[in-house]
Motif scaffolding. Structure first.
Motif, PDB file in Angstrom:
ATOM      1  N   MET A   1       0.828  -1.188   0.000  1.00 51.28           N
ATOM      2  CA  MET A   1       0.000   0.000   0.000  1.00 51.28           C
ATOM      3  C   MET A   1       0.872   1.251   0.000  1.00 51.28           C
ATOM      4  SD  MET A   1      -3.135   1.069   2.474  1.00 51.28           S
ATOM      5  CE  MET A   1      -4.019  -0.390   2.064  1.00 51.28           C
ATOM      6  N   LEU A   2       1.949   1.198   0.731  1.00 49.50           N
ATOM      7  CA  LEU A   2       2.858   2.338   0.739  1.00 49.50           C
ATOM      8  C   LEU A   2       3.474   2.529  -0.647  1.00 49.50           C
ATOM      9  CD1 LEU A   2       4.039   4.537   2.497  1.00 49.50           C
ATOM     10  CD2 LEU A   2       5.857   2.967   3.147  1.00 49.50           C
ATOM     11  N   GLY A   3       3.670   1.440  -1.350  1.00 49.17           N
ATOM     12  CA  GLY A   3       4.185   1.526  -2.715  1.00 49.17           C
ATOM     13  C   GLY A   3       3.225   2.269  -3.638  1.00 49.17           C
ATOM     14  N   TRP A   4       1.924   2.051  -3.469  1.00 48.87           N
ATOM     15  CA  TRP A   4       0.930   2.758  -4.272  1.00 48.87           C
ATOM     16  C   TRP A   4       0.962   4.242  -3.968  1.00 48.87           C
ATOM     17  CZ3 TRP A   4      -1.281   1.165  -8.471  1.00 48.87           C
ATOM     18  CH2 TRP A   4      -1.461  -0.196  -8.679  1.00 48.87           C
ATOM     19  N   ALA A   5       1.108   4.595  -2.691  1.00 50.77           N
ATOM     20  CA  ALA A   5       1.166   6.007  -2.323  1.00 50.77           C
ATOM     21  C   ALA A   5       2.377   6.672  -2.970  1.00 50.77           C
ATOM     22  CB  ALA A   5       1.215   6.157  -0.806  1.00 50.77           C
ATOM     23  N   LEU A   6       3.512   5.980  -2.954  1.00 51.32           N
ATOM     24  CA  LEU A   6       4.710   6.541  -3.583  1.00 51.32           C
ATOM     25  C   LEU A   6       4.541   6.649  -5.092  1.00 51.32           C
ATOM     26  CD1 LEU A   6       7.491   4.747  -1.520  1.00 51.32           C
ATOM     27  CD2 LEU A   6       6.802   7.142  -1.403  1.00 51.32           C
ATOM     28  N   ILE A  30      -4.856  11.507  -3.983  1.00 50.68           N
ATOM     29  CA  ILE A  30      -4.913  10.049  -3.858  1.00 50.68           C
ATOM     30  C   ILE A  30      -3.735   9.538  -3.039  1.00 50.68           C
ATOM     31  CG2 ILE A  30      -4.783   7.880  -5.148  1.00 50.68           C
ATOM     32  CD1 ILE A  30      -6.304   9.314  -7.419  1.00 50.68           C
ATOM     33  N   ALA A  31      -2.546  10.079  -3.296  1.00 53.72           N
ATOM     34  CA  ALA A  31      -1.354   9.654  -2.549  1.00 53.72           C
ATOM     35  C   ALA A  31      -1.509   9.945  -1.066  1.00 53.72           C
ATOM     36  CB  ALA A  31      -0.116  10.345  -3.102  1.00 53.72           C
ATOM     37  N   LYS A  32      -2.066  11.103  -0.725  1.00 52.09           N
ATOM     38  CA  LYS A  32      -2.274  11.455   0.684  1.00 52.09           C
ATOM     39  C   LYS A  32      -3.250  10.496   1.349  1.00 52.09           C
ATOM     40  CE  LYS A  32      -1.465  16.416   0.430  1.00 52.09           C
ATOM     41  NZ  LYS A  32      -2.093  17.738   0.565  1.00 52.09           N
ATOM     42  N   ILE A  33      -4.351  10.208   0.676  1.00 52.93           N
ATOM     43  CA  ILE A  33      -5.360   9.309   1.242  1.00 52.93           C
ATOM     44  C   ILE A  33      -4.781   7.920   1.471  1.00 52.93           C
ATOM     45  CG2 ILE A  33      -7.529   8.108   0.741  1.00 52.93           C
ATOM     46  CD1 ILE A  33      -8.406  10.700  -0.718  1.00 52.93           C
ATOM     47  N   ILE A  34      -4.093   7.379   0.468  1.00 50.36           N
ATOM     48  CA  ILE A  34      -3.515   6.037   0.598  1.00 50.36           C
ATOM     49  C   ILE A  34      -2.466   6.007   1.699  1.00 50.36           C
ATOM     50  CG2 ILE A  34      -2.143   4.282  -0.590  1.00 50.36           C
ATOM     51  CD1 ILE A  34      -3.578   5.056  -3.164  1.00 50.36           C
ATOM     52  N   PHE A  35      -1.658   7.072   1.818  1.00 47.31           N
ATOM     53  CA  PHE A  35      -0.631   7.121   2.853  1.00 47.31           C
ATOM     54  C   PHE A  35      -1.266   7.096   4.235  1.00 47.31           C
ATOM     55  CE2 PHE A  35       2.087   9.566   5.738  1.00 47.31           C
ATOM     56  CZ  PHE A  35       3.215   8.760   5.724  1.00 47.31           C
ATOM     57  N   PHE A  36      -2.312   7.891   4.455  1.00 49.32           N
ATOM     58  CA  PHE A  36      -2.943   7.917   5.774  1.00 49.32           C
ATOM     59  C   PHE A  36      -3.669   6.608   6.087  1.00 49.32           C
ATOM     60  CE2 PHE A  36      -2.526  12.612   5.280  1.00 49.32           C
ATOM     61  CZ  PHE A  36      -1.657  12.788   6.341  1.00 49.32           C
ATOM     62  N   VAL A  37      -4.249   5.969   5.071  1.00 48.32           N
ATOM     63  CA  VAL A  37      -4.854   4.654   5.285  1.00 48.32           C
ATOM     64  C   VAL A  37      -3.775   3.653   5.692  1.00 48.32           C
ATOM     65  CG1 VAL A  37      -6.001   2.727   4.109  1.00 48.32           C
ATOM     66  CG2 VAL A  37      -6.838   5.052   3.791  1.00 48.32           C
ATOM     67  N   PHE A  38      -2.611   3.723   5.050  1.00 45.31           N
ATOM     68  CA  PHE A  38      -1.489   2.854   5.404  1.00 45.31           C
ATOM     69  C   PHE A  38      -1.078   3.069   6.861  1.00 45.31           C
ATOM     70  CE2 PHE A  38       3.126   2.713   6.017  1.00 45.31           C
ATOM     71  CZ  PHE A  38       3.354   1.361   5.833  1.00 45.31           C
ATOM     72  N   SER A  45      -2.505  -2.751  13.268  1.00 45.71           N
ATOM     73  CA  SER A  45      -1.774  -4.008  13.281  1.00 45.71           C
ATOM     74  C   SER A  45      -0.819  -4.082  14.475  1.00 45.71           C
ATOM     75  CB  SER A  45      -0.999  -4.157  11.978  1.00 45.71           C
ATOM     76  OG  SER A  45      -0.200  -5.301  12.007  1.00 45.71           O
ATOM     77  N   LEU A  46      -0.086  -3.006  14.716  1.00 45.77           N
ATOM     78  CA  LEU A  46       0.828  -2.984  15.862  1.00 45.77           C
ATOM     79  C   LEU A  46       0.080  -3.110  17.181  1.00 45.77           C
ATOM     80  CD1 LEU A  46       3.352  -0.228  14.754  1.00 45.77           C
ATOM     81  CD2 LEU A  46       3.737  -2.688  14.863  1.00 45.77           C
TER      82      LEU A  46
END
Length: 58
Positions: A1-6, A30-38, A45-46
Motif C-alpha cells: 500500500m505504501l508503494g501505491w502512495a509513492l 490520492i497519494a495522501k489518502i492512501i498514505f494515511f490509510v497505510f 496491526s501494531l
C-alpha cells in the motif's frame, strides 16, 4: 500500500513538472489518502499484536 502512495506521488510530481495541474492535484490527493490509510492500518496491526502479546515478525 505504501508503494501505491509513492507511485501516485511520483505521478503527481511528473504531472506538475509537465504543467498538468488537474492531474497533479488529483494524484497528490490520492497519494495522501492512501498514505494515511497505510498509517492507520499499520497502527491497528501494531496494537493488535501488542494486545496478543506476540512480537511482530520483522
Amino acid at each position: 500500500m505504501l508503494g501505491w502512495a509513492l507511485t501516485f506521488l511520483i505521478i503527481a510530481i511528473i504531472a506538475a513538472l509537465l504543467g498538468f495541474g488537474g492531474i497533479a492535484g488529483a494524484a497528490t490527493g490520492i497519494a495522501k489518502i492512501i498514505f494515511f490509510v497505510f498509517i492507520v492500518l499499520m497502527l491497528i496491526s501494531l496494537l493488535a499484536n501488542a494486545l496478543r502479546g506476540k512480537r511482530p515478525k520483522l
